[in-house]
Design a protein around this motif. Structure first.
Motif, PDB file in Angstrom:
ATOM      1  N   GLY A 281      39.931  54.457  42.251  1.00 30.47           N
ATOM      2  CA  GLY A 281      40.657  53.317  44.207  1.00 30.47           C
ATOM      3  C   GLY A 281      41.939  53.021  44.507  1.00 30.47           C
ATOM      4  N   SER A 282      42.066  52.421  46.058  1.00 24.36           N
ATOM      5  CA  SER A 282      43.627  52.322  46.442  1.00 24.36           C
ATOM      6  C   SER A 282      43.427  50.818  46.795  1.00 24.36           C
ATOM      7  N   SER A 283      41.780  50.671  47.269  1.00 26.25           N
ATOM      8  CA  SER A 283      41.423  49.636  48.089  1.00 26.25           C
ATOM      9  C   SER A 283      40.637  48.551  47.427  1.00 26.25           C
ATOM     10  N   LEU A 284      40.337  47.384  48.425  1.00 28.38           N
ATOM     11  CA  LEU A 284      39.232  46.220  47.905  1.00 28.38           C
ATOM     12  C   LEU A 284      38.267  47.402  47.748  1.00 28.38           C
ATOM     13  N   PHE A 285      37.668  47.917  48.293  1.00 26.70           N
ATOM     14  CA  PHE A 285      36.049  48.981  48.301  1.00 26.70           C
ATOM     15  C   PHE A 285      35.821  49.012  47.150  1.00 26.70           C
ATOM     16  N   GLY A 286      36.797  49.915  46.303  1.00 20.56           N
ATOM     17  CA  GLY A 286      35.791  50.828  45.073  1.00 20.56           C
ATOM     18  C   GLY A 286      36.385  50.432  43.947  1.00 20.56           C
ATOM     19  N   ALA A 287      36.868  48.774  44.383  1.00 20.76           N
ATOM     20  CA  ALA A 287      36.932  47.495  43.155  1.00 20.76           C
ATOM     21  C   ALA A 287      35.851  46.931  43.459  1.00 20.76           C
ATOM     22  N   GLN A 288      35.525  46.859  44.784  1.00 23.79           N
ATOM     23  CA  GLN A 288      33.790  45.830  44.558  1.00 23.79           C
ATOM     24  C   GLN A 288      32.612  46.676  43.940  1.00 23.79           C
ATOM     25  N   LEU A 289      32.973  47.487  44.781  1.00 25.26           N
ATOM     26  CA  LEU A 289      32.147  49.095  44.303  1.00 25.26           C
ATOM     27  C   LEU A 289      31.572  49.378  42.464  1.00 25.26           C
ATOM     28  N   ALA A 290      32.909  49.106  42.094  1.00 24.94           N
ATOM     29  CA  ALA A 290      33.025  49.444  40.608  1.00 24.94           C
ATOM     30  C   ALA A 290      32.468  48.170  39.748  1.00 24.94           C
ATOM     31  N   ALA A 291      32.657  47.637  40.434  1.00 20.41           N
ATOM     32  CA  ALA A 291      32.305  45.751  40.018  1.00 20.41           C
ATOM     33  C   ALA A 291      30.707  45.310  39.733  1.00 20.41           C
ATOM     34  N   ALA A 292      29.895  45.948  41.496  1.00 23.92           N
ATOM     35  CA  ALA A 292      28.756  45.555  41.434  1.00 23.92           C
ATOM     36  C   ALA A 292      28.191  46.926  40.622  1.00 23.92           C
ATOM     37  N   LEU A 293      28.561  47.616  39.744  1.00 21.14           N
ATOM     38  CA  LEU A 293      27.783  48.670  40.012  1.00 21.14           C
ATOM     39  C   LEU A 293      28.244  48.502  37.917  1.00 21.14           C
ATOM     40  N   GLY A 294      29.024  47.762  37.518  1.00 20.91           N
ATOM     41  CA  GLY A 294      29.078  47.605  36.238  1.00 20.91           C
ATOM     42  C   GLY A 294      30.333  48.765  35.602  1.00 20.91           C
ATOM     43  N   LEU A 295      31.100  49.135  36.269  1.00 19.89           N
ATOM     44  CA  LEU A 295      31.636  50.681  35.856  1.00 19.89           C
ATOM     45  C   LEU A 295      32.975  50.622  35.950  1.00 19.89           C
ATOM     46  N   PRO A 296      33.995  51.370  34.294  1.00 21.52           N
ATOM     47  CA  PRO A 296      35.264  50.648  34.790  1.00 21.52           C
ATOM     48  C   PRO A 296      36.130  51.243  36.597  1.00 21.52           C
ATOM     49  N   TYR A 297      37.145  50.378  36.503  1.00 21.05           N
ATOM     50  CA  TYR A 297      38.134  50.544  37.427  1.00 21.05           C
ATOM     51  C   TYR A 297      39.454  51.151  37.329  1.00 21.05           C
ATOM     52  N   ALA A 298      39.856  52.442  38.190  1.00 23.40           N
ATOM     53  CA  ALA A 298      41.166  52.963  37.810  1.00 23.40           C
ATOM     54  C   ALA A 298      41.991  52.698  38.940  1.00 23.40           C
ATOM     55  N   PHE A 299      42.891  52.152  39.019  1.00 22.06           N
ATOM     56  CA  PHE A 299      43.352  52.148  40.501  1.00 22.06           C
ATOM     57  C   PHE A 299      44.853  52.834  40.321  1.00 22.06           C
ATOM     58  N   ALA A 300      44.561  53.883  41.949  1.00 16.63           N
ATOM     59  CA  ALA A 300      45.593  54.706  42.036  1.00 16.63           C
ATOM     60  C   ALA A 300      47.334  53.822  42.705  1.00 16.63           C
ATOM     61  N   SER A 301      47.922  52.797  41.120  1.00 17.17           N
ATOM     62  CA  SER A 301      48.958  52.543  41.564  1.00 17.17           C
ATOM     63  C   SER A 301      50.123  52.951  41.346  1.00 17.17           C
ATOM     64  N   HIS A 302      49.784  54.953  40.944  1.00 20.44           N
ATOM     65  CA  HIS A 302      51.359  55.392  40.556  1.00 20.44           C
ATOM     66  C   HIS A 302      51.371  56.160  42.115  1.00 20.44           C
TER      67      HIS A 302
ATOM     68  N   ALA B 214      39.365  41.429  42.343  1.00 22.13           N
ATOM     69  CA  ALA B 214      38.311  41.111  43.333  1.00 22.13           C
ATOM     70  C   ALA B 214      37.334  41.777  42.314  1.00 22.13           C
ATOM     71  N   TYR B 215      38.353  42.637  41.231  1.00 18.40           N
ATOM     72  CA  TYR B 215      37.169  43.651  40.065  1.00 18.40           C
ATOM     73  C   TYR B 215      36.924  42.512  38.973  1.00 18.40           C
ATOM     74  N   ARG B 216      37.259  41.698  38.598  1.00 16.12           N
ATOM     75  CA  ARG B 216      37.631  41.375  37.488  1.00 16.12           C
ATOM     76  C   ARG B 216      36.691  39.951  38.095  1.00 16.12           C
ATOM     77  N   ASP B 217      36.585  39.510  39.063  1.00 16.02           N
ATOM     78  CA  ASP B 217      35.955  38.012  39.570  1.00 16.02           C
ATOM     79  C   ASP B 217      34.581  38.632  39.438  1.00 16.02           C
ATOM     80  N   SER B 218      34.357  39.380  40.402  1.00 17.06           N
ATOM     81  CA  SER B 218      32.950  39.670  40.518  1.00 17.06           C
ATOM     82  C   SER B 218      32.247  41.006  39.992  1.00 17.06           C
ATOM     83  N   PHE B 219      32.907  40.719  38.342  1.00 19.72           N
ATOM     84  CA  PHE B 219      32.288  42.252  37.624  1.00 19.72           C
ATOM     85  C   PHE B 219      30.703  42.286  36.794  1.00 19.72           C
ATOM     86  N   ARG B 220      30.172  43.077  37.302  1.00 16.59           N
ATOM     87  CA  ARG B 220      29.338  42.537  36.597  1.00 16.59           C
ATOM     88  C   ARG B 220      27.468  43.485  35.446  1.00 16.59           C
ATOM     89  N   PRO B 221      27.668  43.220  34.489  1.00 15.40           N
ATOM     90  CA  PRO B 221      27.848  44.164  33.047  1.00 15.40           C
ATOM     91  C   PRO B 221      26.742  44.652  33.566  1.00 15.40           C
TER      92      PRO B 221
END
Length: 326
Positions: free
Chosen positions: A167-188, A200-207
């Motif tokens: 992702g490159s927005s909060l949407f992907g971060a929140q989804l990855a956190a909710a599903l307990g998946l790794p998150y790759a940000f397209a900062s390149h 946002a990802y780290r704050d709401s991550f669920r194992p």
């Protein structure tokens, strides 16, 4: 501990070369990354782009896997709204059966194309709205716990293919956190929301069964050479070519001179394009190493996925080797 490095291979088709040349280069880049100790190589799904050869992403992954020994290979990513989850589960179940414990599956919700191409892909304009449900449906197929009664993905690897949310927005971060998946940000290429999304990802991550703790992968552009000035020259040439490709999309093509490209990059529109590659490490191996360590700390990244942008394959391979050694 040194931060793990991975490689994003954009599978470019250089001027005067063919897609087959690009595929051969991808093998050499993956072999170089394997020798240099990189963790994984990813390829991204793009369509209707004459300068990128990774449209059939799963096919390219299988081709490179057959010509390498141990490095992980995967999609960074598959644009899931372009496909049915069952088809992607079948493709990656096949890859993971052929190449056990070497296949990754990164997922994005963008089209990876323009609007006309999206229609040619039979993409429903509302498909992105069901991305979270489609990820869970795909997860069910890969794990053998199908959410659709009576439908299974065949073949299915003994171990589920690990999923990553791109992702490159909060949407992907929140989804990855909710599903307990790794998150790759397209900062390149989309750096603006990096820090906010990671927080946002780290704050709401669920194992989850796949992942006990959050894992962030951040994208960064890299051009390393033996000499600082040579690296800068390679960067200038590469980013001119990138800008030229951006300006010449569509049926009417024009050959822009280097001076015209530089004038455009100095304009407000060009500055906006240049800001997309804000996170770029350029210089000698030690200079690049220092930049990457600082960037990883600033971004809160557990792993960096590097996009090496030198124009020639030989220079990209050398860049991969220099950074890996450093």
């Amino acid at each position: 501990m040194a931060i793990p490095l991975s490689l994003l291979d954009l599978a470019p088709i250089a001027s005067g070369q063919t897609a087959r040349d690009s595929f051969s280069a991808s093998i050499e880049l993956a072999r170089a990354a394997e020798r240099a100790g990189y963790r994984r190589v990813w390829y991204a799904e793009h369509h209707n782009m004459s300068s990128i050869a990774s449209s059939a992403t799963s096919v390219l992954i299988g081709y490179v896997a057959a010509h390498t020994d141990s490095i992980r290979l995967g999609a960074g990513g598959i644009m899931l709204p372009n496909h049915s989850p069952l088809v992607i589960a079948e493709q990656f179940g096949t890859l993971a059966t052929l190449y056990p414990d070497r296949i990754d599956l990164g997922l994005g919700r963008a089209p990876g194309s323009d609007q006309a191409t999206a229609q040619a892909l039979r993409r429903d304009h509302t498909a992105a709205d069901t991305f979270p449900q489609d990820v869970q449906e795909l997860q069910g197929f890969l794990s053998g716990h199908s959410l659709i009664p009576g439908v299974e993905a065949v073949p299915r690897a003994p171990r589920p293919v690990p999923l990553y949310i791109l992702g490159s927005s909060l949407f992907g971060a929140q989804l990855a956190a909710a599903l307990g998946l790794p998150y790759a940000f397209a900062s390149h290429f989309a750096p603006d929301a990096l820090h906010q999304a990671v927080a946002a990802y780290r704050d709401s991550f669920r194992p989850s069964e796949q992942l006990a703790e959050p894992h962030v992968i951040a994208g960064v552009n890299v051009i390393a050479a033996d000499d600082h000035d040579e690296a800068v020259a390679q960067m200038t040439s590469s980013y001119r070519a990138r800008t030229r490709s951006f300006l010449t999309r569509g049926p009417v093509r024009r050959n822009f001179t280097d001076a015209e490209i530089d004038d455009f990059l100095a304009s407000p529109g060009g500055q906006q394009l240049a800001r997309m590659t804000r996170y770029t490490a350029v210089g000698t191996p030690e200079e690049v190493k220092d930049y990457l360590e600082s960037f990883a700390k600033e971004a809160g990244a557990d792993e960096l996925i590097t996009a090496h942008h030198a124009q020639s394959v030989e220079d990209r391979i050398h860049s991969i080797e220099l950074v890996g050694a450093a």
